[in-house]
Design a protein around this motif. Structure first.
Motif, short mmCIF file in Angstrom:
data_model
loop_
_atom_site.label_atom_id
_atom_site.label_comp_id
_atom_site.label_asym_id
_atom_site.label_seq_id
_atom_site.Cartn_x
_atom_site.Cartn_y
_atom_site.Cartn_z
N GLU A 109 -1.87 3.19 11.27
CA GLU A 109 -2.82 3.10 9.98
C GLU A 109 -3.57 4.30 9.74
O GLU A 109 -4.58 4.75 10.51
CB GLU A 109 -3.90 1.90 10.11
CG GLU A 109 -2.95 0.55 10.22
CD GLU A 109 -2.55 0.58 8.68
OE1 GLU A 109 -3.06 0.62 7.81
OE2 GLU A 109 -1.64 -0.57 8.72
N LEU A 110 -3.42 5.29 8.73
CA LEU A 110 -3.87 6.38 8.67
C LEU A 110 -4.34 6.58 7.12
O LEU A 110 -3.66 6.00 6.03
CB LEU A 110 -3.06 7.60 8.98
CG LEU A 110 -2.74 7.63 10.49
CD1 LEU A 110 -1.45 8.65 10.63
CD2 LEU A 110 -3.78 8.04 11.25
N PRO A 111 -4.94 7.59 6.71
CA PRO A 111 -5.11 7.90 5.21
C PRO A 111 -3.85 8.24 4.63
O PRO A 111 -3.24 9.17 5.19
CB PRO A 111 -6.23 8.84 5.03
CG PRO A 111 -6.86 8.80 6.36
CD PRO A 111 -5.91 8.44 7.47
N ALA A 112 -3.42 7.52 3.56
CA ALA A 112 -1.91 7.57 3.28
C ALA A 112 -1.67 8.89 2.35
O ALA A 112 -0.42 9.22 2.18
CB ALA A 112 -1.42 6.20 2.44
N GLY A 113 -2.63 9.40 1.82
CA GLY A 113 -2.18 10.73 0.97
C GLY A 113 -1.93 10.50 -0.39
O GLY A 113 -2.28 9.62 -1.07
N MET B 13 0.99 -1.30 0.08
CA MET B 13 -0.07 0.08 -0.09
C MET B 13 0.81 1.22 0.14
O MET B 13 1.94 1.39 0.66
CB MET B 13 -0.94 0.09 1.20
CG MET B 13 -1.95 1.17 1.05
SD MET B 13 -3.06 0.92 2.60
CE MET B 13 -4.13 2.30 2.28
N HIS B 14 0.30 2.27 -0.80
CA HIS B 14 1.23 3.58 -0.90
C HIS B 14 1.25 4.32 0.26
O HIS B 14 0.18 4.83 0.55
CB HIS B 14 0.61 4.35 -1.96
CG HIS B 14 1.68 5.62 -2.57
ND1 HIS B 14 2.76 5.29 -2.94
CD2 HIS B 14 1.37 6.85 -2.02
CE1 HIS B 14 3.27 6.75 -3.04
NE2 HIS B 14 2.39 7.40 -2.44
N ARG B 15 2.22 4.48 1.21
CA ARG B 15 2.38 5.06 2.55
C ARG B 15 3.21 6.37 2.41
O ARG B 15 3.33 7.01 3.41
CB ARG B 15 2.75 4.14 3.47
CG ARG B 15 2.09 2.81 3.63
CD ARG B 15 2.48 1.98 4.64
NE ARG B 15 1.72 0.77 4.88
CZ ARG B 15 0.56 0.77 5.60
NH1 ARG B 15 0.18 1.77 6.35
NH2 ARG B 15 -0.26 -0.41 5.56
N LEU B 16 4.05 6.50 1.52
CA LEU B 16 4.84 7.69 1.49
C LEU B 16 4.39 9.01 1.10
O LEU B 16 3.39 8.94 0.33
CB LEU B 16 6.05 7.40 0.16
CG LEU B 16 6.86 6.14 0.69
CD1 LEU B 16 7.89 6.05 -0.62
CD2 LEU B 16 7.53 6.29 1.85
N GLN B 17 4.87 10.10 1.84
CA GLN B 17 4.26 11.29 1.66
C GLN B 17 5.29 12.42 1.24
O GLN B 17 6.05 12.58 1.53
CB GLN B 17 3.77 11.71 3.22
CG GLN B 17 2.98 10.68 3.86
CD GLN B 17 1.83 10.45 2.93
OE1 GLN B 17 1.03 11.42 2.64
NE2 GLN B 17 1.40 9.35 3.08
N PRO B 18 4.73 12.96 0.28
CA PRO B 18 5.49 14.23 -0.33
C PRO B 18 5.25 15.41 0.49
O PRO B 18 4.55 15.42 1.32
CB PRO B 18 4.59 14.40 -1.63
CG PRO B 18 3.31 14.19 -1.53
CD PRO B 18 3.35 12.91 -0.66
N LEU B 19 6.45 16.44 0.53
CA LEU B 19 6.71 17.39 1.35
C LEU B 19 6.05 18.58 0.49
O LEU B 19 5.42 19.50 1.22
CB LEU B 19 8.08 17.60 1.46
CG LEU B 19 8.81 16.68 2.39
CD1 LEU B 19 10.49 16.93 2.40
CD2 LEU B 19 8.32 16.30 3.74
N ALA B 20 6.03 18.52 -0.78
CA ALA B 20 5.64 19.78 -1.71
C ALA B 20 5.55 19.30 -2.96
O ALA B 20 6.38 18.45 -3.52
CB ALA B 20 6.76 21.01 -1.40
N ASN B 21 4.88 20.12 -3.79
CA ASN B 21 4.91 20.08 -5.29
C ASN B 21 5.81 20.76 -5.83
O ASN B 21 6.26 21.77 -5.26
CB ASN B 21 3.37 20.56 -5.85
CG ASN B 21 2.28 19.92 -5.47
OD1 ASN B 21 2.04 18.74 -5.61
ND2 ASN B 21 1.32 20.44 -4.47
#
Length: 247
Positions: free
Chosen positions: A241-245, A1-9
């Motif tokens: 376990e959180l909405p992965a974004g 499941m995709h769990r990584l989070q971007p910092l910025a666009n």
């Protein structure tokens, strides 16, 4: 499941991730994957980046590099000749995993790991098919793609948004208020020949995703009384376990 989070666009992204800021990416050669890989090298000439071609379309590729001004941060680019590109700023330690998550038909991720292949939205990878040795594809019923053109109007303010400098970027800063104003700023600075806003994907809408019941990573740190990088670490280590974004 995709769990990584971007910092910025990145400013030159075609598909902005909601709720996170925009950072100037003009010092990165985002149109050339080999040049992206070669932006910064360690002693001995070892690259701090990587690129590879994708098989779903001729000319499709993905790449990442550590930032030359902030080596602890990295730029990741996913390019598709028909469906545009995503440019994201990440923690460098997350870049190889992000690179792996983008392999195959996945062009971008949104709420909780939902992903888009250019035409169809799919639910997060959860149902493993042992026979075929891959996750089952589960299209999202009645999914609607929400674009930048759907969100912005001709009277949208552009002076409320802010383009950040990577050298001064603070990964621990709170998410921007009034994100639509930042989106309007991004739209106002796009090149004349850039992808039309009607083809710039922001998020999806579906009956199974009621917007008023979802809390994503940008809001969760305030609720949980922690800083955003700590939350991203929990998610990456599968400790929460959180909405992965998005991505």
């Amino acid at each position: 499941m995709h769990r990584l989070q971007p910092l910025a666009n990145g400013l030159r992204t075609d598909h902005p991730v909601p709720g996170i800021p925009f950072v100037d990416d003009s010092h990165i050669p985002i149109d050339d994957p080999a040049a992206i890989e070669a932006v910064i090298c360690r002693e001995g000439g070892a690259s701090m980046g990587r690129w590879e071609r994708m098989n779903e379309a001729q000319g499709a590729w993905l790449a990442y590099t550590a930032d030359p001004l902030r080596p602890e941060l990295a730029w990741a680019v996913r390019h598709h000749p028909e469906h545009g590109r995503t440019v994201l700023l990440l923690l460098t330690k997350d870049a190889p995993l992000w690179h792996s998550s983008w392999r195959g038909p996945k062009l971008l991720f949104r709420q909780g790991g939902y992903w888009w292949d250019g035409t169809t939205w799919y639910r997060p990878d959860q149902a493993w098919d042992a026979t075929c040795k891959h996750f089952s594809l589960r299209p999202v019923p009645d999914a609607t793609t929400i674009t930048a053109a759907d969100i912005l109007d001709e009277n949208a303010r552009t002076d409320g948004g802010r383009l950040l400098d990577v050298y001064r970027f603070d990964p621990e800063a709170k998410p921007p208020d009034s994100w639509n104003e930042h989106l309007a700023m991004w739209a106002s600075q796009r090149a004349a020949d850039a992808r039309p806003l009607s083809q710039c994907v922001v998020r999806l809408s579906a009956p199974e995703l009621p917007a008023d019941q979802l809390i994503g990573v940008p809001k969760m740190p305030n609720i949980g009384d922690i800083v955003a990088p700590t939350l991203r670490t929990y998610i990456a280590r599968i400790q929460r376990e959180l909405p992965a974004g998005d991505g």
